[in-house]
Design a protein around this motif. Structure first.
Motif, PDB file in Angstrom:
ATOM      1  N   GLU A 120       0.816  -1.220   0.000  1.00  0.00           N
ATOM      2  CA  GLU A 120       0.000   0.000   0.000  1.00  0.00           C
ATOM      3  C   GLU A 120       0.845   1.264   0.000  1.00  0.00           C
ATOM      4  N   LEU A 121       2.074   1.152   0.532  1.00  0.00           N
ATOM      5  CA  LEU A 121       2.971   2.307   0.567  1.00  0.00           C
ATOM      6  C   LEU A 121       4.365   1.881   0.132  1.00  0.00           C
ATOM      7  N   LEU A 122       4.916   2.603  -0.828  1.00  0.00           N
ATOM      8  CA  LEU A 122       6.275   2.354  -1.326  1.00  0.00           C
ATOM      9  C   LEU A 122       7.143   3.556  -0.994  1.00  0.00           C
ATOM     10  N   ILE A 123       8.262   3.314  -0.320  1.00  0.00           N
ATOM     11  CA  ILE A 123       9.212   4.377   0.005  1.00  0.00           C
ATOM     12  C   ILE A 123      10.469   4.153  -0.830  1.00  0.00           C
ATOM     13  N   ILE A 124      10.722   5.055  -1.764  1.00  0.00           N
ATOM     14  CA  ILE A 124      11.866   4.951  -2.674  1.00  0.00           C
ATOM     15  C   ILE A 124      12.978   5.856  -2.166  1.00  0.00           C
ATOM     16  N   LEU A 125      14.169   5.298  -1.996  1.00  0.00           N
ATOM     17  CA  LEU A 125      15.278   6.033  -1.402  1.00  0.00           C
ATOM     18  C   LEU A 125      16.421   6.227  -2.391  1.00  0.00           C
ATOM     19  N   ASP A 126      16.827   7.470  -2.566  1.00  0.00           N
ATOM     20  CA  ASP A 126      18.032   7.835  -3.312  1.00  0.00           C
ATOM     21  C   ASP A 126      17.902   7.672  -4.822  1.00  0.00           C
ATOM     22  N   SER A 127      16.689   7.692  -5.335  1.00  0.00           N
ATOM     23  CA  SER A 127      16.509   7.636  -6.795  1.00  0.00           C
ATOM     24  C   SER A 127      15.071   7.985  -7.156  1.00  0.00           C
ATOM     25  N   SER A 128      14.849   8.140  -8.456  1.00  0.00           N
ATOM     26  CA  SER A 128      13.510   8.150  -9.053  1.00  0.00           C
ATOM     27  C   SER A 128      12.709   9.434  -8.878  1.00  0.00           C
ATOM     28  N   SER A 129      13.327  10.537  -8.480  1.00  0.00           N
ATOM     29  CA  SER A 129      12.600  11.808  -8.417  1.00  0.00           C
ATOM     30  C   SER A 129      11.990  12.167  -9.761  1.00  0.00           C
ATOM     31  N   ASN A 130      12.712  11.817 -10.844  1.00  0.00           N
ATOM     32  CA  ASN A 130      12.256  12.167 -12.189  1.00  0.00           C
ATOM     33  C   ASN A 130      11.503  11.043 -12.896  1.00  0.00           C
ATOM     34  N   ASP A 131      11.309   9.920 -12.210  1.00  0.00           N
ATOM     35  CA  ASP A 131      10.711   8.752 -12.869  1.00  0.00           C
ATOM     36  C   ASP A 131       9.188   8.825 -12.809  1.00  0.00           C
TER      37      ASP A 131
END
Length: 294
Positions: A120-131
């Motif tokens: 239900e919640l995905l926390i993406i760290l150190d990448s993917s701001s532009n994805d």
């Protein structure tokens, strides 16, 4: 070649002060620069979205929602993943992490198949701001997305809550993601709780070659070196015959800890580095260090 002699921005009778001034160090005393204090930290609430992000995480914990944590494929990403996973797993049994090997590249796009349908919640760290497109696909699957990152943002990603000092007026643009995770844990659990992860935050920050003229960064790395407690980091130092030192310096991060962790990632064995930093048993940590070393 014409040599140009540097001149200090201010004149002082103190040699160290003059050296500092020559190199653009703008602090009241050189002692403050060499030994930064807690007052060097910026207010974490200056980070855009930090309160909204923390509320979303707390809501997920309260509802026992399934939370997935994704880390990038370098030291900053691995230490960030470790900070966030260790904090959240102590508050929920419904937290897991995912990763991919460095040879594939950077970004959440390489981990789509690893995110289970109950998430239900995905926390993406150190990448993917532009994805943006990948985040859109995930939102269509009903997954809320938080991105904690420090890389330049080239577009508006409306499909995720983003904390990124390059996207707001936060005064320190040189924070790495591990340091941002440290601040988020401060917001979630307080300064004392966050300090449990200061060593990981400082190692990730220095390993990512963030500016060490920035006083906030200097404080975080300085405190990390004084408070090395992660069993995996300690095991690396023991195997490298560095653990008996009375004091550690940034050199120990740059030439021992960071290269060791990066070596596993560069050999497409990133799972060994992640397991090492998340291991709590000293003997098991030593076995993993020797496995990576071999």
């Amino acid at each position: 070649m014409e040599w140009v002699r540097k001149k200090p921005i201010f004149e002082s009778n103190n040699l160290l002060m003059n050296l500092g001034f020559i190199n653009g160090i703008k602090v009241e005393s050189i002692d403050e620069f060499i030994s930064p204090t807690e007052k060097s930290l910026n207010d974490l609430h200056l980070l855009n979205n930090i309160d909204i992000v923390c509320d979303r995480i707390i809501n997920a914990l309260d509802k026992k929602s399934r939370i997935c944590i994704s880390g990038d494929v370098d030291v900053d990403g691995i230490t960030s993943l470790t900070i966030m996973y260790q904090y959240l797993k102590n508050r929920s049994d419904n937290v897991y992490y995912i990763y991919h090997q460095r040879s594939k590249g950077h970004g959440i796009i390489y981990q789509l198949d690893d995110i289970d349908d109950r998430t239900e919640l995905l926390i993406i760290l150190d990448s993917s701001s532009n994805d943006e497109q990948t985040c859109k696909l995930l939102r269509e699957r009903g997954i809320d997305i938080i991105i904690i990152d420090h890389h330049e943002i080239d577009l508006v990603n409306e499909h995720a809550l983003i904390i990124n000092p390059n996207a707001d007026s936060y005064p320190n643009k040189e924070l790495s993601t591990s340091a941002l995770c440290y601040k988020i844990i401060q917001c979630l659990g307080g300064f004392k709780r966050a300090f449990d992860y200061i060593d990981l935050a400082g190692v990730g920050l220095h390993a990512d070659r963030m500016c060490m003229l920035t006083m906030e960064n200097r404080y975080l790395v300085s405190e990390a070196l004084k408070n090395l407690r992660n069993p995996g980091l300690i095991a690396i130092l023991k195997v490298s015959n560095k653990w008996k030192k009375k004091e550690f310096t940034a050199t120990d991060i740059a030439f021992t800890l960071a290269p060791f962790i990066n070596s596993a990632a560069r050999l497409d064995r990133i799972e060994l580095a992640i397991t090492l930093l998340n291991c709590s048993v000293g003997d098991c940590c030593l076995e993993l260090v020797n496995l990576i070393k071999d």
